[in-house]
Design a protein around this motif. Structure first.
Motif, PDB file in Angstrom:
ATOM      1  N   GLY A 194       0.781  -1.224   0.000  1.00 61.34           N
ATOM      2  CA  GLY A 194       0.000   0.000   0.000  1.00 61.34           C
ATOM      3  C   GLY A 194       0.810   1.270   0.000  1.00 61.34           C
ATOM      4  O   GLY A 194       0.265   2.356   0.232  1.00 61.34           O
ATOM      5  N   THR A 195       2.113   1.171  -0.288  1.00 66.86           N
ATOM      6  CA  THR A 195       2.977   2.356  -0.263  1.00 66.86           C
ATOM      7  C   THR A 195       3.313   2.873  -1.659  1.00 66.86           C
ATOM      8  O   THR A 195       4.043   3.857  -1.784  1.00 66.86           O
ATOM      9  N   ALA A 196       2.807   2.219  -2.693  1.00 67.62           N
ATOM     10  CA  ALA A 196       3.071   2.691  -4.061  1.00 67.62           C
ATOM     11  C   ALA A 196       2.382   4.031  -4.304  1.00 67.62           C
ATOM     12  O   ALA A 196       1.310   4.297  -3.737  1.00 67.62           O
ATOM     13  N   PRO A 197       2.961   4.893  -5.139  1.00 64.84           N
ATOM     14  CA  PRO A 197       2.283   6.148  -5.481  1.00 64.84           C
ATOM     15  C   PRO A 197       0.919   5.843  -6.111  1.00 64.84           C
ATOM     16  O   PRO A 197       0.847   5.075  -7.081  1.00 64.84           O
ATOM     17  N   PRO A 198      -0.168   6.402  -5.587  1.00 65.41           N
ATOM     18  CA  PRO A 198      -1.495   6.073  -6.120  1.00 65.41           C
ATOM     19  C   PRO A 198      -1.633   6.319  -7.607  1.00 65.41           C
ATOM     20  O   PRO A 198      -2.303   5.561  -8.320  1.00 65.41           O
ATOM     21  N   GLU A 199      -0.970   7.367  -8.100  1.00 69.67           N
ATOM     22  CA  GLU A 199      -1.093   7.722  -9.513  1.00 69.67           C
ATOM     23  C   GLU A 199      -0.413   6.706 -10.426  1.00 69.67           C
ATOM     24  O   GLU A 199      -0.664   6.693 -11.634  1.00 69.67           O
ATOM     25  N   LEU A 200       0.434   5.832  -9.875  1.00 67.92           N
ATOM     26  CA  LEU A 200       1.103   4.838 -10.698  1.00 67.92           C
ATOM     27  C   LEU A 200       0.154   3.712 -11.082  1.00 67.92           C
ATOM     28  O   LEU A 200       0.303   3.101 -12.150  1.00 67.92           O
ATOM     29  N   GLY A 201      -0.803   3.413 -10.221  1.00 67.41           N
ATOM     30  CA  GLY A 201      -1.767   2.358 -10.537  1.00 67.41           C
ATOM     31  C   GLY A 201      -1.193   0.964 -10.431  1.00 67.41           C
ATOM     32  O   GLY A 201      -1.581   0.073 -11.190  1.00 67.41           O
ATOM     33  N   LEU A 202      -0.287   0.757  -9.482  1.00 64.90           N
ATOM     34  CA  LEU A 202       0.344  -0.552  -9.309  1.00 64.90           C
ATOM     35  C   LEU A 202       0.143  -1.025  -7.881  1.00 64.90           C
ATOM     36  O   LEU A 202       0.444  -0.306  -6.931  1.00 64.90           O
ATOM     37  N   THR A 203      -0.369  -2.243  -7.739  1.00 63.80           N
ATOM     38  CA  THR A 203      -0.452  -2.892  -6.434  1.00 63.80           C
ATOM     39  C   THR A 203       0.661  -3.927  -6.360  1.00 63.80           C
ATOM     40  O   THR A 203       0.679  -4.878  -7.133  1.00 63.80           O
TER      41      THR A 203
END
Length: 215
Positions: A194-203
């Motif tokens: 849950g630490t990925a940049p939200p705008e990247l769209g990667l889980t």
């Protein structure tokens, strides 16, 4: 993202091993993620890697240029431990990215990048301490991170145990290791979901490792 109270700076973790935070701009991260998603599609797509002892790696992998499986490269350049199809080609632009990374991190020139190992980590995935020793070339290894933050454990060339340094790798970070650190043991003991940049769209986390085979 809010500005860092203490901005992360270039760090030489060990001789020849350098961490450059935020090396990939957000737009470049999105471009690299789009390419990884294409490479992950079959044939010769993302696979579960099985070890000779019958275990499995928790991080899943896709290869470009040369196909790696524990613990060698397939001279037939086919996915010998998967669907048996030809490995996907290594694109020229990825080699140029590797050369740029080495220049920025180490201030030296390196060429001939012809392998990419792309590992996908879900929240429970780990990578044990290991050395990148199956290549005939000792050119620096280039490691790029996308998505979730991880703990990257960087050790020494002699043992899987201490001394080692734990480094936080975030999306967009670059880590290069060569010279006296080229054969240092390293691994990923933890991923922070849950630490990925939200705008990247990667889980999850993607690690793109570039190497020179010397083959």
């Amino acid at each position: 993202m809010e500005a860092e109270l203490f901005p992360r700076a270039r760090t030489e973790v060990a001789p020849g091993a350098v961490h450059l935070p935020d090396w990939l701009a957000p737009a470049r991260q999105r471009e690299l993620l789009a390419a990884c998603r294409e490479w992950a599609r079959p044939p010769a797509g993302l696979r579960t890697v099985r070890t000779p002892g019958g275990g499995t790696m928790t991080a899943r992998q896709v290869c470009l240029g040369w196909h790696w499986y524990p613990y060698a490269y397939a001279y037939a350049r086919t996915v010998v431990d998967g669907d048996g199809t030809p490995v996907k080609p290594f694109p020229h632009w990825l080699g140029e990215l590797g050369r740029e990374a080495v220049r920025d991190a180490l201030g030296t020139e390196a060429s001939g990048y012809d392998i990419a190992l792309i590992n996908f980590y879900d929240p429970d995935a780990r990578m044990g301490m290991h050395r990148d020793s199956d290549e005939k070339s000792q050119a620096p290894v280039v490691s790029l991170s996308l998505g979730d933050t991880c703990v990257f454990r960087f050790g020494n060339p002699d043992t899987r145990t201490r001394p080692y340094t734990d480094v936080e790798l975030r999306s967009g970070d670059l880590f290069v290791f060569g010279g006296p650190s080229r054969l240092a043991y390293h691994g990923v003991p933890r991923v922070h979901p849950g630490t990925a940049p939200p705008e990247l769209g990667l889980t999850g986390r993607l690690n793109i490792t570039l190497r020179v085979s010397g083959l």
